[in-house]
Design a protein around this motif. Structure first.
Motif, PDB file in Angstrom:
ATOM      1  N   VAL A   1     -19.651  -4.178   5.760  1.00 53.42           N
ATOM      2  CA  VAL A   1     -18.546  -4.951   5.182  1.00 53.42           C
ATOM      3  C   VAL A   1     -19.140  -6.266   4.690  1.00 53.42           C
ATOM      4  O   VAL A   1     -20.255  -6.616   5.032  1.00 53.42           O
ATOM      5  CB  VAL A   1     -17.447  -5.240   6.237  1.00 53.42           C
ATOM      6  CG1 VAL A   1     -16.862  -3.939   6.758  1.00 53.42           C
ATOM      7  CG2 VAL A   1     -17.983  -6.073   7.392  1.00 53.42           C
TER       8      VAL A   1
ATOM      9  N   GLY B   1     -14.876  -9.004   5.706  1.00 51.57           N
ATOM     10  CA  GLY B   1     -14.508  -7.746   6.331  1.00 51.57           C
ATOM     11  C   GLY B   1     -14.180  -6.625   5.352  1.00 51.57           C
ATOM     12  O   GLY B   1     -13.791  -5.541   5.771  1.00 51.57           O
ATOM     13  N   VAL B   2     -14.359  -6.868   4.061  1.00 47.79           N
ATOM     14  CA  VAL B   2     -14.068  -5.838   3.057  1.00 47.79           C
ATOM     15  C   VAL B   2     -15.168  -4.796   3.078  1.00 47.79           C
ATOM     16  O   VAL B   2     -16.342  -5.142   2.950  1.00 47.79           O
ATOM     17  CB  VAL B   2     -13.974  -6.471   1.654  1.00 47.79           C
ATOM     18  CG1 VAL B   2     -13.733  -5.412   0.603  1.00 47.79           C
ATOM     19  CG2 VAL B   2     -12.882  -7.526   1.625  1.00 47.79           C
ATOM     20  N   PRO B   3     -14.813  -3.519   3.236  1.00 43.53           N
ATOM     21  CA  PRO B   3     -15.859  -2.491   3.334  1.00 43.53           C
ATOM     22  C   PRO B   3     -16.673  -2.362   2.057  1.00 43.53           C
ATOM     23  O   PRO B   3     -16.161  -2.548   0.957  1.00 43.53           O
ATOM     24  CB  PRO B   3     -15.073  -1.207   3.619  1.00 43.53           C
ATOM     25  CG  PRO B   3     -13.659  -1.489   3.257  1.00 43.53           C
ATOM     26  CD  PRO B   3     -13.461  -2.958   3.395  1.00 43.53           C
TER      27      PRO B   3
ATOM     28  N   HIS C   1     -16.270   2.088   5.301  1.00 48.77           N
ATOM     29  CA  HIS C   1     -15.614   2.574   6.503  1.00 48.77           C
ATOM     30  C   HIS C   1     -15.965   4.021   6.826  1.00 48.77           C
ATOM     31  O   HIS C   1     -15.573   4.529   7.878  1.00 48.77           O
ATOM     32  CB  HIS C   1     -14.099   2.394   6.398  1.00 48.77           C
ATOM     33  CG  HIS C   1     -13.661   1.023   6.802  1.00 48.77           C
ATOM     34  ND1 HIS C   1     -12.366   0.581   6.719  1.00 48.77           N
ATOM     35  CD2 HIS C   1     -14.347  -0.021   7.306  1.00 48.77           C
ATOM     36  CE1 HIS C   1     -12.290  -0.664   7.138  1.00 48.77           C
ATOM     37  NE2 HIS C   1     -13.475  -1.056   7.485  1.00 48.77           N
TER      38      HIS C   1
ATOM     39  N   VAL D   1      -7.962  -5.623   6.033  1.00 48.26           N
ATOM     40  CA  VAL D   1      -8.311  -4.504   5.156  1.00 48.26           C
ATOM     41  C   VAL D   1      -7.229  -3.432   5.243  1.00 48.26           C
ATOM     42  O   VAL D   1      -6.900  -2.980   6.342  1.00 48.26           O
ATOM     43  CB  VAL D   1      -9.668  -3.899   5.567  1.00 48.26           C
ATOM     44  CG1 VAL D   1     -10.009  -2.697   4.714  1.00 48.26           C
ATOM     45  CG2 VAL D   1     -10.756  -4.957   5.481  1.00 48.26           C
TER      46      VAL D   1
END
Lengths: 302, 302, 302, 302, 302, 302
Positions: free
Chosen positions: D121, D125-127, E131, F126
């Motif tokens: 990420v 926290g954005v994947p 993810h 997210v």
């Protein structure tokens, strides 16, 4: 064709830099209810609209939303300008700069990745997504989506106003919030200018099910209201008895060809659940000495 | 707490497998206007709703949408069951199987990745996204979003009905479409049960801007309608003269601290655009002999 | 502020509807190298740019890209208008309509979900993403990103031209492709108007590592070129000997506080890998009679 | 085939744990300009490159970027090791642990979800997203994308260095930043080793539009520079007069078949905007007593 | 540090180009169960693993998965090489080229956007997502995720083999599939080398609820098996009677401060649902003359 | 069909509002290991499962997970109720409200965008993603995924418990954590009730490669364990010698048609890397006076 006039639609006077507040404002720049989503929602509707008067309205409002994108983006740019300058030149102590950009929200990402400029993300850093634009190509549907979108944008501006005490920012946000109210009014007028706009689309729906209310949540708190009772509603309270509503067997079925049926049986046989025994499992193997009943079996396997 | 009754709310009778049609149906299983989005939209509103009667309605409809998710998911499963069996057992010729799953849409992905079961993607294979659920925690906003969402779901079902000639599928889709109409009616009743629901939220908006229509798109096709003319509207046609609407200078500004200002100047100096010359560029270097005017300069650099 | 003139920058004459070709064109409407990404890339740079001349250029080109978005969006709308009309009115036979929208690409999604209008997705239906906009707030970086983005947009238009035989579409695409070339030239001029634009940013880099080429891929096919040999390069071929380049031990380490160290040891003990035995596993349990060597052990556990 | 040597390319010595700083470093592990994106960008180009010398370079640099991914990932792992140990063993007071992981950024997510290890990420926290990799399969395009990507990566490392005061971390970041400079130089050499690399691709562009600059943003601040003036540019200032540039009517059109035209008319009739009246709307119904002009109409409906 | 040997781990011999099959293979290049996800899953675990033996295993398998990424990427590149060449040179008739890239799947996107090279998307064009990598930093959890991931990868390869009749492709896929089996076996051994690996983590769970099976889905088809019956299970069939399982009131509550309570009441009053009347709604206004019962009310408003 | 009982499965008693803790709890509401992902994973498996006993189990557990979603969602709603009330009514000072929602995590986004209700995002904001649901339609695979998913969910609950000191929240989390343990046990039993569940799927794998361990990561720290040594493993340590494992040439190849070969050659010629010179590059042009060796060449171009 679009033309740009260098003046903003509304003057932006920011009292002092505040990079954290700046990242909160991103919600209306690159967030789901923000100005880019609004502009592109109406623009995409306008491009394929065949009613010339609605097309005119859609292009008018789309263009104004782009101007609002410029206003909110300018607010972000002004709020972040101080942190941007410090980061770019690196003249501060590292620890001090670290604290400055770690004051909350995603102001660290704003500084590290986006360099202090307005970014097409929301206030949590989630990138703008094309699905925020819910155009479906049917005016009795799209106008309702527009009404709802304006309502959402209005409430987000209201909340941003509630947490801001910079008078210039508050002032510009108030303008932007009010314009959402005006736009909602326009879309309402456009929707109700279409006769027979309900149900949306063309197919009428099935009379047997259009006025039924199914009371699926039961217990203390069950309530009535104009949405589930009165002459226009047939209400179902005894759920089990009513199942399925079509009077069939309530089962899903399909007619397979014989070779497909053969394959289905082969797969079922290969993976069938063996009913006669209690198998030792990986969890049984992995459970420690205190694991109890299934442990004896597992012990034999060590 | 949720409880499951093994009967479907509506019986699903699929005439014959059709994996391509199955992938089209995914639009209402894992797509933006599908049943999961609907169920979770109302469920999330219900969880934090403080008005007990609206909470009851929201939980009722959320629960029914889960049952619709089961119906549309069962349709997908039945339509794909044949291809799934063939793929699982691998008894067909490879080329034949390849053709079967390459009939259109994303039926290849359905078979290869999802194994022929209903997947939480839309008809293009785009995974379900939490932002499809546009709950904002304010009933005068959320109910409008619900009304719009039901309208969108209705039109997508209408389109699916238009491309289906399997009578059992058509029948079940017709039921699902009709229920969206009923739900929209309930949400409308709930919205108008709130007095003073417009403008949504609490802040009233600024009277100076709430009834202004800005005619930003001009040229042949400019039109009037109840959304931009009549006694309730003040319309701006001369855009340049009106800029900015607040009577300021139309410029964005912020007051920086002196060290920030120093950093800003240093950065500006370092990256300032040199105005007095026409620099040779990478494109100049890369353009071939036919590139013309700037080529002479570039040639000297080889 | 933005203003819209109802004429397109370039006339769009589509010969006949082709919904599949229409979905291919979405690549430049809502795709990563499309016009929305371009417009917003330059717009976001313009909003926070402090050099007034570059700011002017960025706003000019951003605004033109919005006009290109209108042109490519109009192409999509025209190509899909026939399928949209058929779908909306549902007058065709279902099977015929099904075939029409299942001709390839994502034209089914275009019809079912987006109602035949231009959607902010690419040609595979993937929604537009804010990360397509790679503004970093430093002109020596952003101008290079702009140059690269124009190059990518140019090649995608070139490919769309290669698969189109509708003369009106080809013509408009050719205009759009050419404008990318012009924009690349402008951005090149702007980059090289900044003295000392390499390395980008302010920090100079470490002389010990700035001219080293590490030959990490070895075997038949190893080659030399101006990118890895010649007087300006120090080349490393013996990788093992050079490790690590800093002359340290090539290990990652951190100094923990004593309570953290205690916790670390406790965690290590709890999850340590038992070295002295060959454990029976879930796979051993699950393997069938033909599974060989480890099967005997597993058999005892049944 | 890839082979791994257990030594790092650069030694990582972290002075003390700092889980917040660790999450900032994720920007270069799983972020858009991070090492995974870089490695996979060059790797994907190398796999389909037909020029053996460029292929060698691409595989060399791709492999080195994987080694950098290992270095930056090791930095993250070391910075987070203390919080990880505390969280795993749960020996701290809950409130104390809560404070430790809520020090800023997304260190709470790092601890709760990712267990204190490096996650794919970015710092918000954005994947990681596959579209960070902008390979287009044309070397004159891809090399420009590589140059821009290295420039972006360089500036992000520069910013991370600016906020770090741990000497070991600073040292390793400085190495990584410098290598981006070296890689940019290699890609530049490779681009200019291709003769006639501009315009990128094969089609030459239309001479009528390739040197035109459209001054779409006008007002105070209009400027000139080598990007829009001088002998190589034809500049358009009078936008309205120039519309459309092709001399056509500036309108989008398509020739529909007669049945499509019939459907289009039917749809237009059904949804046409009724021009002769000012309809009562939902907003009218919902506005409270102070809502003004349109209120009288609404009042009659109660 | 990573080192690359130019030989593939397994030779790839593709019989003839097939761009559609190539896009199907992307599932294992950039899809959720593909080789990049696998490599990065084990790599991220290896970076923060403190048990040296498991760390060695994780780095071994991570590195091998990168080599598999190279093999599957080479398969894609070979299958797409023909279409890439045609597209690049544009020597085919447009219509012919259009047909070639519109043969199914997303081969159009592969050609238009990715230029015929392997792209980090799955077989539906969905970009790789960080993810997919479900590392949680706890070996008793991560090893189970690895086992499951290998199982998923194995079945996807099995399906790709089932639709391929090119012997060289089939051969290489068979190798890749088999290696997933070997890796699953290794991860199983590593999991069961940890004593007391169940329940995963450290906290033991609450004995009152750890062996309860709640029969929430009831009706025809209710069944028993070792997962819900036998001495190790306490089964709940009478759901209503058991609610809530803790013996409380089954209601969610929170203690608010008095000013929060005041605000809550004010909000509730402002948005309370008016219970005494049946309001006219937007849907009432929009329903046509055939809309029935509620129409009379609406009619008065016209 | 689903039915809802208004009582929660477990009573939720929150001691006092804590909006930051509330956003941490979102991890199990809308995060990858959260209850929605769990419910939909088992539900999608249940819909297409043909073994009636496993189908029953899957629907049981899916339904219970929905009830857990309700419990965790109620915890979030209670923890955020105070901040929601303050934000909605706007009675606090702006600065105070700002501080309240900027206490950490994404509580600002929770308040501004989601209005204080549970949102389908994880603790970093997210959005929920359909790919969290890894159903593949093969029970020997899916049951392993379920086992792993329960293990992940268990450890995330364990960590949330470790940072919570509100006894009511801790209590409810402990219940939810324990249920994951119970579900894992059920899925283990179901997996091992299938005979021959390893390797998963139908194809057996190639004996030549199924027991090979490739020691790709070498150096200090190389280790042995039951996962790579012992009678069941053939271990490869000399990597270079073993390449490729199939005994071929380790090269990727494809047979092209002659016209494709012509296009390929034309493309290669057009973009071939010119080997005989060291070209001046954009970086050369942009480097300042201190740039060293390549600078002389660049200087001539100014």
């Amino acid at each position: 064709m679009f033309i740009h006039n260098k003046k903003l639609q509304y003057t932006v006077r920011v009292n002092e830099p505040d990079p954290v507040l700046g990242t909160f404002m991103l919600e209306q720049f690159g967030g789901p209810d923000g100005e880019l989503a609004a502009a592109m929602r109406y623009f995409s509707q306008g491009l394929s609209e065949d009613d010339p008067r609605r097309k005119d309205m859609l292009m008018d409002i789309a263009t104004e939303e782009l101007s609002h994108l410029e206003v909110i983006g300018s607010i972000v740019a002004m709020l972040c300008k101080g942190a941007k300058a410090s980061m770019t030149e690196g003249t501060m102590e590292e620890a001090e700069l670290y604290r400055e950009i770690n004051g909350g929200g995603i102001s660290h990402t704003e500084s590290i990745l986006y360099g202090g400029g307005p970014a097409f993300v929301n206030s949590a850093g989630v990138p703008f997504n094309g699905h925020y634009i819910d155009t479906r190509g049917e005016p009795t549907v799209d106008l309702r989506s527009n009404i709802a979108a304006e309502a959402r944008a209005k409430i987000v501006y209201e909340r941003l106003i509630n947490i801001t005490d910079d008078p210039g920012v508050k002032d510009a946000l108030n303008f932007l919030m009010t314009r959402e109210v005006a736009h909602q009014k326009s879309f309402e007028k456009a929707l109700y200018s279409i006769e027979n706009n309900f149900p949306p689309g063309k197919l009428p729906g099935d009379d047997r099910y259009a006025s039924v209310y199914v009371n699926t949540s039961q217990g203390e708190g069950d309530a009535t209201g104009p949405w589930n009772s009165g002459p226009q509603w047939d209400r179902i309270d005894d759920l089990t008895k009513s199942l399925p509503v079509d009077g069939g067997d309530g089962v899903a079925s399909v007619q397979l060809a014989s070779d497909e049926m053969d394959d289905l049986k082969a797969a079922a046989t290969r993976t069938r659940s063996n009913s006669s025994e209690d198998p030792t499992t990986g969890a049984d193997l992995g459970a420690g000495p205190g694991a109890g009943r299934t442990k004896e079996v597992a012990a034999e396997c060590q």
